[in-house]
Structure formats: C-alpha cells, structure tokens
Design a protein around this motif. Structure first.
Motif, PDB file in Angstrom:
ATOM      1  N   ARG A  97       9.861  76.814  81.462  1.00  0.00           N
ATOM      2  CA  ARG A  97       9.195  76.816  80.152  1.00  0.00           C
ATOM      3  C   ARG A  97       7.688  76.766  80.306  1.00  0.00           C
ATOM      4  NH1 ARG A  97       6.918  73.712  76.441  1.00  0.00           N
ATOM      5  NH2 ARG A  97       6.961  71.871  77.782  1.00  0.00           N
ATOM      6  N   ARG A  98       7.205  75.892  81.167  1.00  0.00           N
ATOM      7  CA  ARG A  98       5.765  75.758  81.345  1.00  0.00           C
ATOM      8  C   ARG A  98       5.173  76.955  82.074  1.00  0.00           C
ATOM      9  NH1 ARG A  98       3.723  70.314  80.754  1.00  0.00           N
ATOM     10  NH2 ARG A  98       5.383  68.939  80.005  1.00  0.00           N
ATOM     11  N   SER A 101       4.681  79.515  79.465  1.00  0.00           N
ATOM     12  CA  SER A 101       3.537  79.149  78.634  1.00  0.00           C
ATOM     13  C   SER A 101       2.215  79.399  79.358  1.00  0.00           C
ATOM     14  CB  SER A 101       3.644  77.679  78.223  1.00  0.00           C
ATOM     15  OG  SER A 101       2.506  77.264  77.507  1.00  0.00           O
ATOM     16  N   ASP A 102       2.150  78.980  80.628  1.00  0.00           N
ATOM     17  CA  ASP A 102       0.912  79.151  81.378  1.00  0.00           C
ATOM     18  C   ASP A 102       0.643  80.623  81.684  1.00  0.00           C
ATOM     19  OD1 ASP A 102      -1.241  77.598  82.350  1.00  0.00           O
ATOM     20  OD2 ASP A 102      -0.595  77.953  84.400  1.00  0.00           O
ATOM     21  N   GLU A 105      -0.889  81.940  78.616  1.00  0.00           N
ATOM     22  CA  GLU A 105      -2.204  81.379  78.330  1.00  0.00           C
ATOM     23  C   GLU A 105      -3.259  81.850  79.326  1.00  0.00           C
ATOM     24  OE1 GLU A 105      -3.407  79.425  75.972  1.00  0.00           O
ATOM     25  OE2 GLU A 105      -1.565  79.147  74.832  1.00  0.00           O
ATOM     26  N   THR A 309      -0.443  72.492  81.309  1.00  0.00           N
ATOM     27  CA  THR A 309       0.302  72.820  80.094  1.00  0.00           C
ATOM     28  C   THR A 309       0.507  71.569  79.260  1.00  0.00           C
ATOM     29  OG1 THR A 309       2.342  72.583  81.399  1.00  0.00           O
ATOM     30  CG2 THR A 309       1.498  74.804  81.063  1.00  0.00           C
ATOM     31  N   ARG A 377      -1.918  83.188  72.114  1.00  0.00           N
ATOM     32  CA  ARG A 377      -2.699  82.340  71.215  1.00  0.00           C
ATOM     33  C   ARG A 377      -4.079  82.974  71.032  1.00  0.00           C
ATOM     34  NH1 ARG A 377      -2.179  76.915  69.897  1.00  0.00           N
ATOM     35  NH2 ARG A 377      -0.518  76.750  71.450  1.00  0.00           N
ATOM     36  N   SER A 395       7.742  76.435  68.465  1.00  0.00           N
ATOM     37  CA  SER A 395       8.044  77.767  68.984  1.00  0.00           C
ATOM     38  C   SER A 395       9.484  78.189  68.696  1.00  0.00           C
ATOM     39  CB  SER A 395       7.777  77.809  70.489  1.00  0.00           C
ATOM     40  OG  SER A 395       8.150  79.058  71.031  1.00  0.00           O
TER      41      SER A 395
END
Length: 567
Positions: A97-98, A101-102, A105, A309, A377, A395
């Motif tokens: 998951r992270r 996300s990273d 980002e 994160t 984002r 999310s």
C-alpha cells in the motif's frame, strides 16, 4: 521527538520473545557443556575407578542432556521462524500500500516486498542463531579459564582475533555488498519487465539486444557482489583456520600442563571441546554477516518508506456524491523531474453532464484524468467533488463513487466477474448490470467460461478491445457518480464503438458526471461540454457547439487594398 513508525512498532512487537529466546539460548548452550563434562568425568573418574555403573549413569545423563538440547534448539528455531512469518504477514500488505502511495507521490518507492523477505530470511534463518549464541562465548571462556589460566589466555586471544576478523569483514564488505544488492535487484526487475513485455520484444526482434544489455548490467552487478563475497569468504576461511589452530594450541598446551601435573587428561580434552563451542558462534557470525547486511539495509529502506508515507487516518464517512465536479487553478509537476505536466486547468461540471477532453498527444490529458480520480495529488489548486476535496475522502470510500478507465487497461489475477467487481466481494446483480451498461455482457458470455473465465499474467489471452470493454464495465460497477474515461475507444471495433455510444447515453440518462478523453468526433455527439488542452493548459472550455464552432472557424485573411483603392 519523532513518533516511531508502524515498521518500528512491528519490529518492536516481533522482539517480544527476546527474553524467552535468550533464556532458551542460555539453557541450550549450558546443555552443550554436557559432552565436555562427560569427557572430563570419563577420563578422570571412570577410567581411574573402573566403575561400569558410574559410566552407565554418566552416559544416561549426558544423553538426556543432548536430547533436551535438541528440543530447546527446535523451540528456538520454531519461535524465530514464526516470528519472521508474523512480521512478513504484518508488513507485506502495508508495504504494498505504501509503495503504491509513494510511487504516485514521488515517482519511486525506496522499498518493496524483497526487503520484507530479507528481514524474514534473517530472523527465521541460521544467521540470527549465531548472534544469539555469541553472548555466551565469554561464559565458555570463563569455564576454560577456571580449568587453567594458560588455557584461558589462549581462548581469550583466539576470541579477540576472530572478533577483529569479524569487524574487518564488516568494514570492508558492508558498502560493496549493499551497492551490489541494489544493482542485482534492479537487474531482477529488468528481467521481470522483459517477461511481461514478451509480445513487444518478440514481435520487434528485440530479445537479443535487450538480453545483451541485461547481461552486461548483470555482469557488473555480479562482479561487485562476487568481490565482496570472495573477500568475506577469505576472511571466513581464515577464521576457520585460526580456530582449528587454536584447538591444536590448546591441546598442546593442555598436554604440557598434564605432563607438569597441573591439569588432568580429562580437563585437556574438555577444554578443547569447550573452546570449539566458544569460538563457533564467532565464526558462524562471520559467515552470517552477508545476511545481516541485507537485513540492515532492508530495515533502513523500510523505515524510509514508512517515514515518507503518511499513516492512514480515520476520516468521516461522506455520503455518496451527486457528481458535481469543481476544478480550480489545477497544476501538477512530475515528482522526479519537476516538469509541469498540468499547468493551469479550471472547469466545473454539474451532475449528469458529459465533458469531452480534446488535445494533441502529450498535452496533459491523461495526467488530468489521473488527477481527477485522485490517483495523483495536485501540486497546486484544488479538485472538489460535491464541495469536498478529493484528499478529504478516504481512498477506498472515494473509489466506490469514482469510475476510471485508463488508456492501458490492466486486468488482475482472478475471474472476469472479480475484475469487474474491482477484486472485492462479487455482487452478481451489480456485475451483470455493469457489464450490460458497458455493452460487454454478450462478449463476456462468449468467453470459454463466461464470467468465470480466469484472467491474469501469462493467462490473459483477451484482445485489447475485450480488455477495454471489461475495463469499462469495471468503471461502471456500482453506479459511480464520477466516471473518467481516457480514450475508451482506442482498441474498439465497430460493435465496441456502438456499445460505447450506448453506454455514454446511459451514463447521461443516469445523471452520472463523465469526463471522456477522445480523438473521435462521433463521441462528441454525446457530450455537453468540451475542454481543449494544449501543453498542459486549458485553452477552451464551454458548451460543445460553441467550442467546436470556434475550433472549426478558420480566420479569414485580411483584405488587401489595391493600388487604385488606395488612391
């Protein structure tokens, strides 16, 4: 003071058995003295007294001690194995998951599941046992010292030399091994990418060239890793030779002490056995240093990932939106190069409106789609759905109200129905409804096992158009309020185009807000608004007919004045 990350907390929880492990290690190492004590008693008592009863009972006690040691060793390995498995189970989903996300980002992720596996291998392997046994080396040396100080000096000197070799091994191989591991992991990722893109490589005859480049990269990584491994091997073999030499030295010194009647023959043999046990953890620790280095590097990477994160926070559950979309001064810069992908976009759509997005390739249309669904984002500006910023939505919750069809449709391991249901619990009625709305129902029924046809890597034989139609059904699953379609007709045939037209009409009738990127004029018949993007900037936005009229209008050349008119 910074709060400990979830990774640090998990590792701390995994260490809750440390006290028990140290106790087990103490008892196991204590029981290993049984063979030395047995040898000492046999030589000094049994052979001198000639008592068979004493020999029998000593043998029974020694065997019981060894059997008990076997159970304790099994318990140690079981605890470590289960601890490693528990840490892996706790970290793996969060790392995925992270990492996702990273990756969104920053464009990259500092860690992955390979690092979790390195930690599990270290904790559940033999390497950590060497470190658990090493603290008891002074205990064994103390026992030898009590037998005779000369033997104790030999044992201390040997332990110091082996310890210095271990420190030297760390100093000269740590950096080289870490760099080699990074390069080897990149080589493995490249090889996986080749397999995943087998059709392109085969169709364009690129296999030989990419393999040649890959081989060169792997050779460089192998050479660096081999250099560190060979140096570590040299130091390990040197430590083994020193340990064997120390055993000869302590036997020789023990024999001399026996001749001087300062030590018994049993003490000489026992001291040799105890020394071997005392130095064994140090020697094993040298060979286990590579695994420890991988563990340490993996821990740093995972800590960096978890620190970079944000921790998931519980958000207020918002009701299903009507689909009012508000975008103001939207800008986005690529995380790695800081290049502006979206420079300035402002628009507003009411529930039930369809907006067509036009623009040349590379103008930022796909980037805008990713921003609108919350995958990226915004660097600046805001995107609001029914007045709430996308970032304010959880999310998972937001995903239920948003449908997204990217240019490159990826289907995951599972059935067609599971893919349409977004890999969650399959609601048959909702799956069928989404498939029918997208016009994919008949196409899915024609598959070998219909909705139960298995998909996934290396088993997915669907055409690009079939994937796109299933992807559209996935986007329409559970009637989302906002639907973003990035060139949904790029792989469709005539029947697929007709089905898409009907699907768009159905979305409009259902009051869903739709943003569709297209180069096909026929799709614009369904839209209410048109947005024109060029170089990441919104050039035009307004009613379809008005915008298209402006785009179609050709500027007339200024009238030229003739000489006579001028006169």
């Amino acid at each position: 003071m910074a709060q400990p990350t979830l990774f640090a907390q998990t590792m701390r929880a995994g260490r809750k058995h440390s006290t028990g492990l140290f106790l087990l290690s103490f008892l196991a190492n204590l029981l290993l003295l049984a063979s030395s004590v047995y040898m000492l008693q046999v030589f000094d008592r049994v052979l001198a007294s000639g008592s068979f009863d004493t020999l029998m009972w000593l043998s029974v006690i020694a065997l019981l001690a060894i059997v008990t040691y076997g159970f304790l060793e099994f318990a140690r390995r079981k605890v470590l194995s289960r601890t490693g498995a528990w840490i892996s189970a706790e970290l793996s989903p969060e790392v995925i998951r992270r990492s996702i996300s990273d990756r969104l980002e920053t464009g990259r992720s500092p860690a992955g599941l390979g690092d979790v596996q390195d930690i599990r291998n270290f904790i559940g392997g033999d390497a950590i046992l060497a470190f658990l046994d090493a603290p008891w080396t002074p205990v064994f040396i103390a026992v030898i010292w009590m037998m005779h100080p000369v033997l104790g000096v030999i044992a201390v000197a040997g332990a110091i030399v082996l310890f210095l070799i271990g420190v030297l091994n760390d100093l000269v191989t740590r950096r080289r091994q870490a760099e080699a591991n990074v390069k080897l992991r990149q080589v493995q990722n490249d090889a996986q990418a080749f397999v995943e893109n087998a059709e392109t490589l085969t169709g364009m005859g690129m296999i030989g060239s990419v393999l040649a480049r890959w081989q060169a990269s792997r050779d460089v990584a192998d050479q660096e890793g081999a250099g560190a491994t060979e140096l570590s091997s040299v130091l390990f073999n040197l430590s083994r030779a020193i340990r064997l030499g120390l055993q000869i030295a302590i036997l020789g010194a023990g024999a001399a002490l026996v001749l001087m009647t300062e030590l018994t023959a049993g003490g000489m043999i026992a001291a040799s056995i105890i020394l071997a046990r005392a130095l064994s953890p140090v020697e094993r620790a040298i060979s286990a240093w590579k695994a420890f280095g991988s563990y340490r590097l993996a821990s740093r990477r995972l800590e960096a990932l978890f620190r970079a994160t944000k921790e998931p926070t519980k958000r207020v559950s918002l009701p299903k939106p009507d689909g009012k979309l508000f975008v103001k001064d939207l800008r986005y810069f690529a995380p790695d190069t800081r290049a502006p992908l979206v420079k300035s976009v402002s628009l507003q759509l009411e529930p039930g409106q369809l907006c067509g997005v036009l623009g040349p390739s590379g103008s930022g249309k796909s980037s805008l789609c990713r921003l609108l669904v919350g995958a990226w984002r915004p660097s600046f500006g805001e995107i609001r759905l029914d007045g709430a910023e996308l970032a304010e939505w959880d999310s998972e919750e937001r995903g239920r109200y948003v449908g997204y069809l990217p240019q490159q449709v990826e289907l995951f391991t599972g059935t067609v129905a599971e893919n349409i249901a977004r890999m969650g619990d399959v609601d048959d009625a909702k799956v069928l409804a989404a498939a029918k709305k997208s016009g994919a129902h008949e196409m899915i029924l024609a598959l070998p096992e219909g909705y139960e046809t298995r998909l996934g890597q290396f088993r997915d034989q669907l055409s690009g158009g079939q994937k796109q139609r299933i992807g559209l059904a996935r986007a329409l699953y559970d009637d989302p309020s906002l639907i973003v379609l990035d060139e949904p007709n790029s792989n469709l045939d005539g029947n697929g185009e007709i089905a898409l037209q009907h699907a768009l009409a159905g979305m409009k009738k259902a009051g869903q807000t739709v943003v569709v990127v297209t180069h096909v004029p026929s799709l614009l018949r369904q839209v209410d608004k048109v947005a024109v993007i060029k170089d990441g900037t919104l050039q035009k936005f307004g009613d379809r007919d008005e915008v298209l009229r402006e785009m179609m209008a050709k500027p007339r050349p200024a009238p030229t004045q003739t000489k006579e008119a001028a006169e």
